[in-house]
Design a protein around this motif. Structure first.
Motif, mmCIF file in Angstrom:
data_model
loop_
_atom_site.group_PDB
_atom_site.id
_atom_site.type_symbol
_atom_site.label_atom_id
_atom_site.label_comp_id
_atom_site.label_asym_id
_atom_site.label_seq_id
_atom_site.Cartn_x
_atom_site.Cartn_y
_atom_site.Cartn_z
ATOM 1 N N ASP A 190 0.402 -6.314 -17.471
ATOM 2 C CA ASP A 190 -0.415 -7.378 -16.894
ATOM 3 C C ASP A 190 0.483 -8.544 -16.533
ATOM 4 O O ASP A 190 1.209 -9.059 -17.379
ATOM 5 N N GLY A 191 0.433 -8.953 -15.301
ATOM 6 C CA GLY A 191 1.266 -10.047 -14.836
ATOM 7 C C GLY A 191 2.508 -9.593 -14.100
ATOM 8 O O GLY A 191 3.119 -10.374 -13.388
ATOM 9 N N ASP A 192 2.922 -8.337 -14.278
ATOM 10 C CA ASP A 192 4.041 -7.820 -13.500
ATOM 11 C C ASP A 192 3.648 -7.835 -12.030
ATOM 12 O O ASP A 192 2.486 -7.623 -11.686
ATOM 13 N N SER A 193 4.618 -8.087 -11.176
ATOM 14 C CA SER A 193 4.320 -8.259 -9.755
ATOM 15 C C SER A 193 5.378 -7.608 -8.884
ATOM 16 O O SER A 193 6.482 -7.318 -9.343
ATOM 17 N N ILE A 194 5.021 -7.429 -7.636
ATOM 18 C CA ILE A 194 5.970 -7.059 -6.599
ATOM 19 C C ILE A 194 6.142 -8.286 -5.715
ATOM 20 O O ILE A 194 5.162 -8.892 -5.291
ATOM 21 N N ILE A 195 7.385 -8.637 -5.451
ATOM 22 C CA ILE A 195 7.694 -9.725 -4.533
ATOM 23 C C ILE A 195 8.172 -9.080 -3.235
ATOM 24 O O ILE A 195 9.095 -8.268 -3.250
ATOM 25 N N PHE A 217 5.666 -12.979 -0.385
ATOM 26 C CA PHE A 217 4.367 -12.576 -0.910
ATOM 27 C C PHE A 217 4.559 -12.101 -2.349
ATOM 28 O O PHE A 217 5.529 -11.419 -2.655
ATOM 29 N N CYS A 218 3.613 -12.415 -3.209
ATOM 30 C CA CYS A 218 3.630 -11.966 -4.597
ATOM 31 C C CYS A 218 2.335 -11.210 -4.859
ATOM 32 O O CYS A 218 1.242 -11.746 -4.673
ATOM 33 N N PHE A 219 2.459 -9.958 -5.271
ATOM 34 C CA PHE A 219 1.295 -9.113 -5.521
ATOM 35 C C PHE A 219 1.282 -8.716 -6.993
ATOM 36 O O PHE A 219 2.150 -7.970 -7.447
ATOM 37 N N GLU A 220 0.307 -9.210 -7.735
ATOM 38 C CA GLU A 220 0.183 -8.886 -9.152
ATOM 39 C C GLU A 220 -0.355 -7.457 -9.287
ATOM 40 O O GLU A 220 -1.382 -7.111 -8.703
ATOM 41 N N ILE A 265 -1.358 -3.052 1.252
ATOM 42 C CA ILE A 265 -1.558 -3.625 -0.078
ATOM 43 C C ILE A 265 -2.898 -4.344 -0.015
ATOM 44 O O ILE A 265 -3.094 -5.231 0.823
ATOM 45 N N ALA A 266 -3.837 -3.932 -0.871
ATOM 46 C CA ALA A 266 -5.198 -4.455 -0.776
ATOM 47 C C ALA A 266 -5.695 -4.928 -2.140
ATOM 48 O O ALA A 266 -5.335 -4.370 -3.179
ATOM 49 N N SER A 267 -6.539 -5.953 -2.099
ATOM 50 C CA SER A 267 -7.223 -6.449 -3.296
ATOM 51 C C SER A 267 -8.714 -6.472 -2.993
ATOM 52 O O SER A 267 -9.157 -5.959 -1.968
ATOM 53 N N ASP A 268 -9.481 -7.106 -3.864
ATOM 54 C CA ASP A 268 -10.925 -7.232 -3.635
ATOM 55 C C ASP A 268 -11.247 -8.156 -2.468
ATOM 56 O O ASP A 268 -12.327 -8.078 -1.900
ATOM 57 N N SER A 269 -10.314 -9.042 -2.106
ATOM 58 C CA SER A 269 -10.622 -10.037 -1.077
ATOM 59 C C SER A 269 -9.767 -9.962 0.184
ATOM 60 O O SER A 269 -10.099 -10.582 1.179
ATOM 61 N N TYR A 270 -8.661 -9.217 0.160
ATOM 62 C CA TYR A 270 -7.806 -9.163 1.346
ATOM 63 C C TYR A 270 -7.144 -7.799 1.488
ATOM 64 O O TYR A 270 -7.089 -7.004 0.551
ATOM 65 N N ALA A 271 -6.615 -7.576 2.694
ATOM 66 C CA ALA A 271 -5.797 -6.404 2.984
ATOM 67 C C ALA A 271 -4.596 -6.876 3.792
ATOM 68 O O ALA A 271 -4.741 -7.668 4.726
ATOM 69 N N ILE A 272 -3.411 -6.420 3.418
ATOM 70 C CA ILE A 272 -2.199 -6.774 4.145
ATOM 71 C C ILE A 272 -1.521 -5.483 4.592
ATOM 72 O O ILE A 272 -1.221 -4.614 3.777
#
Length: 184
Positions: free
Chosen positions: A62-67, A75-78, A97-104
């Motif tokens: 939890d908290g690890d990310s891809i920069i 961009f930082c993706f948790e 790369i997608a979340s509940d609110s965006y897609a990139i």
């Protein structure tokens, strides 16, 4: 019009894909869309890309990310909050790369066939370049293979030598144990 069927991916593979794009000199474009809007809120093209894994201080995932650095943008993706998808053709890599609110969407520029092949060749475990030496009749031929690889510059000298001697020691131990069994 064709529909691209994206394949599920992982954080490690996405980093591999971005770094493959960079390695082969291709650039990347990006388009970001919020799900509430009909138009993209950000787009950029022909930028060099770099990606890395960032570990959280807590020691948990939890908290690890891809920069992802794309030109001057970062961009930082948790990891716990996004999902990853990919599509690799013979000349292009697409990453979503997608979340509940965006897609990139990240799309590479033209990539060589060798670059696409390397992109497809992601492994979670590094491949062992040295043949494993078994302590039987194959030991002689495996040792010759390693020596030929050393001569061609394919293998690290110290590691190959260590494996040869370790296999020889295992073989000698096996012979000694068999010999002791026959004496009793």
């Amino acid at each position: 019009m064709s529909v691209t069927q994206m394949q599920e991916s992982t954080a490690g593979e996405v980093i591999h894909l971005f770094n493959t794009i960079r390695k082969f000199g291709a650039t990347c474009s990006v388009e970001m869309k919020l799900y509430e809007t009909s138009d993209s809120i950000m787009a950029s093209s022909n930028q060099y890309v770099f990606a890395e894994y960032l570990e959280a201080n807590s020691g948990e995932v939890d908290g690890d990310s891809i920069i992802v650095r794309l030109g001057e943008a970062e961009f930082c993706f948790e990891l716990g909050k996004v999902s990853f998808s990919k599509d690799i053709t013979n000349h292009q890599i697409d990453v979503l790369i997608a979340s509940d609110s965006y897609a990139i969407w990240f799309c590479s520029s033209g990539l060589s066939i060798m670059g696409a092949a390397e992109a497809r060749n992601y492994r979670t475990e590094p491949e062992d370049p040295l043949p494993q030496i078994k302590t039987d009749g194959d030991m002689y031929y495996a040792t010759l293979s390693i020596c030929a690889g050393l001569k061609a510059g394919e293998y690290d000298h110290m590691e190959a030598t260590t494996r040869i001697f370790a296999a020889f020691a295992d073989y000698m131990l096996k012979i000694m144990q068999e010999g002791q069994g026959n004496l009793q």
